[in-house]
Motif scaffolding. Sequence first.
Motif, PDB file in Angstrom:
ATOM      1  N   THR A  90       0.898  -1.249   0.087  1.00 30.58           N
ATOM      2  CA  THR A  90       0.063   0.065   0.131  1.00 30.58           C
ATOM      3  C   THR A  90       0.860   1.213   0.005  1.00 30.58           C
ATOM      4  O   THR A  90       1.878   1.137   0.081  1.00 30.58           O
ATOM      5  N   THR A  91       0.179   2.348  -0.239  1.00 30.56           N
ATOM      6  CA  THR A  91       0.936   3.451  -0.217  1.00 30.56           C
ATOM      7  C   THR A  91       0.363   4.562   0.849  1.00 30.56           C
ATOM      8  O   THR A  91      -0.996   4.620   1.063  1.00 30.56           O
ATOM      9  N   ARG A  92       1.089   5.382   1.204  1.00 25.34           N
ATOM     10  CA  ARG A  92       0.469   6.651   1.933  1.00 25.34           C
ATOM     11  C   ARG A  92       1.148   8.057   1.653  1.00 25.34           C
ATOM     12  O   ARG A  92       2.367   8.015   1.127  1.00 25.34           O
ATOM     13  N   ALA A  93       0.546   8.977   1.568  1.00 23.59           N
ATOM     14  CA  ALA A  93       1.051  10.226   1.367  1.00 23.59           C
ATOM     15  C   ALA A  93       1.872  10.768   2.527  1.00 23.59           C
ATOM     16  O   ALA A  93       1.432  10.806   3.801  1.00 23.59           O
ATOM     17  N   ILE A  94       3.077  11.329   2.442  1.00 25.90           N
ATOM     18  CA  ILE A  94       4.008  11.753   3.301  1.00 25.90           C
ATOM     19  C   ILE A  94       3.729  13.452   3.294  1.00 25.90           C
ATOM     20  O   ILE A  94       4.102  14.184   4.441  1.00 25.90           O
ATOM     21  N   GLY A  95       2.982  13.818   2.430  1.00 25.76           N
ATOM     22  CA  GLY A  95       2.643  15.213   2.444  1.00 25.76           C
ATOM     23  C   GLY A  95       2.385  15.460   1.003  1.00 25.76           C
ATOM     24  O   GLY A  95       2.303  14.789   0.027  1.00 25.76           O
ATOM     25  N   THR A  96       1.877  16.715   0.851  1.00 24.28           N
ATOM     26  CA  THR A  96       1.587  17.434  -0.579  1.00 24.28           C
ATOM     27  C   THR A  96       2.450  18.665  -0.880  1.00 24.28           C
ATOM     28  O   THR A  96       2.612  19.535   0.164  1.00 24.28           O
ATOM     29  N   VAL A  97       3.021  18.759  -2.088  1.00 23.40           N
ATOM     30  CA  VAL A  97       3.721  20.146  -2.225  1.00 23.40           C
ATOM     31  C   VAL A  97       2.823  21.188  -2.406  1.00 23.40           C
ATOM     32  O   VAL A  97       1.959  21.068  -3.353  1.00 23.40           O
ATOM     33  N   GLU A  98       3.038  22.234  -1.773  1.00 20.68           N
ATOM     34  CA  GLU A  98       1.985  23.297  -1.745  1.00 20.68           C
ATOM     35  C   GLU A  98       2.100  24.077  -3.110  1.00 20.68           C
ATOM     36  O   GLU A  98       3.386  24.134  -3.618  1.00 20.68           O
ATOM     37  N   GLY A  99       1.052  24.797  -3.709  1.00 20.83           N
ATOM     38  CA  GLY A  99       0.980  25.374  -4.731  1.00 20.83           C
ATOM     39  C   GLY A  99       1.228  24.906  -5.976  1.00 20.83           C
ATOM     40  O   GLY A  99       1.527  25.533  -6.910  1.00 20.83           O
ATOM     41  N   VAL A 100       1.181  23.479  -6.001  1.00 23.53           N
ATOM     42  CA  VAL A 100       1.244  22.915  -7.414  1.00 23.53           C
ATOM     43  C   VAL A 100       0.029  23.224  -8.312  1.00 23.53           C
ATOM     44  O   VAL A 100      -1.180  23.061  -7.929  1.00 23.53           O
ATOM     45  N   ARG A 101       0.347  23.602  -9.597  1.00 25.93           N
ATOM     46  CA  ARG A 101      -0.527  24.015 -10.682  1.00 25.93           C
ATOM     47  C   ARG A 101      -0.297  22.817 -11.547  1.00 25.93           C
ATOM     48  O   ARG A 101       0.458  22.731 -12.355  1.00 25.93           O
ATOM     49  N   ALA A 102      -1.305  22.091 -11.851  1.00 21.23           N
ATOM     50  CA  ALA A 102      -1.517  20.941 -12.643  1.00 21.23           C
ATOM     51  C   ALA A 102      -2.370  21.057 -13.852  1.00 21.23           C
ATOM     52  O   ALA A 102      -3.588  20.920 -13.568  1.00 21.23           O
ATOM     53  N   VAL A 103      -1.685  21.310 -14.952  1.00 20.60           N
ATOM     54  CA  VAL A 103      -2.584  21.783 -16.159  1.00 20.60           C
ATOM     55  C   VAL A 103      -1.773  21.148 -17.343  1.00 20.60           C
ATOM     56  O   VAL A 103      -0.557  21.385 -17.515  1.00 20.60           O
ATOM     57  N   GLY A 104      -2.426  20.143 -18.084  1.00 20.73           N
ATOM     58  CA  GLY A 104      -1.912  19.447 -19.112  1.00 20.73           C
ATOM     59  C   GLY A 104      -0.662  18.401 -18.505  1.00 20.73           C
ATOM     60  O   GLY A 104      -0.900  17.706 -17.476  1.00 20.73           O
TER      61      GLY A 104
END
Length: 361
Positions: A85-99
């Motif tokens: 299984t996987t678990r999130a260690i965190g989220t990189v702030e301010g990521v803009r995912a387009v295309g």
Amino acid sequence: MRSLSRLVPALVVATLVTGCGAAGPTAPTSAPTSAPTPSTTVSGPAPRALATGLDVPWSIAFRDGTPLISQRGTGEILELLDDGTTRAIGTVEGVRAVGESGLLGLAVDDQDRLYAYSTGPDGNRVQRFDVTGEPGALHLGDAETLIDGLPAAANHDGGRIAFGPDGMLYATVGDAGNPDDAQDRTVLAGKILRLTPDGEVPGDNPFPGSPVYSYGHRNPQGIAWADDGTMFAAEFGQDTWDELNVITPGANYGWPVVEGIADDDRFADPVQQWSPAEASPSGIAVVDGAILVANLRGEVLRSVPVADPTTATEHYAGEYGRLRDVALSPDGDVWFLTSNTDGRGSPGPEDDRLLAVTPAP
């Protein structure tokens, strides 16, 4: 040392094993007529699934033996647990995912600090993070931005980062949809950059005061080094040729003036080229003297011998769909990520997956 020879049983092997992006707005002013590099297609042992149900995974890195995976759209960094299984260690702030933009490449330095290439509010950037906790309960610390304002767009964002044998941090930057910028050394689009681990410009870079290490690139997404220090890079072409290049400091790789082998003294020619439909190369790794290339549109893991990079062998052609990254695990297995949930693939019920194959002893 393990060998990949069992992956290519039809091949005689001594100590070596013998291998998307949207079209940009401008075609090269001259196109090569050379044929693509011929490849031999072989079968191999079936990989085992280490993780399933991933959401547009992009990069694999290892921190003190713990596998970390970036997810392009969510901005999450996952750790792979022992039970698969996987678990999130965190989220990189301010990521803009387009295309094609979002959270892209990962790398780890010799102090176990984590580096990430991502698209932020003001362009692409490279950030460093301390990671705390023990495996199974890792936590992503605050971001320290090393370089930002890199050209970004919905396509051609580059995004691969890696530490070279010289201890320097290398980053690939695409042309961000502006091909002419790749020839302008004052603009960081269409370049491979070289930085210190703290984000400074090394004093021995080819252009004083500039992070530019090589230029004339369209959308490079794979970098790796052979045992002798030779640097290789995989690059998406437009409509004519994808490329595998040997990278030398200060060299010009021709985009958008030429694409593929041009026999033009102004530019460095690739050592291999493939039609985009057969390749679209992303992540690469050097394993036992072979350059392994993960291909998206080609849906193949390609193996290219360092000793003769004009030849290639294909593995798992069409069996697992689009392939985004490949890496050598700490225990010597070959790991690779599928990329079927990125909007351009045909995901199966377990996609996306992290797969592994054990080379024969």
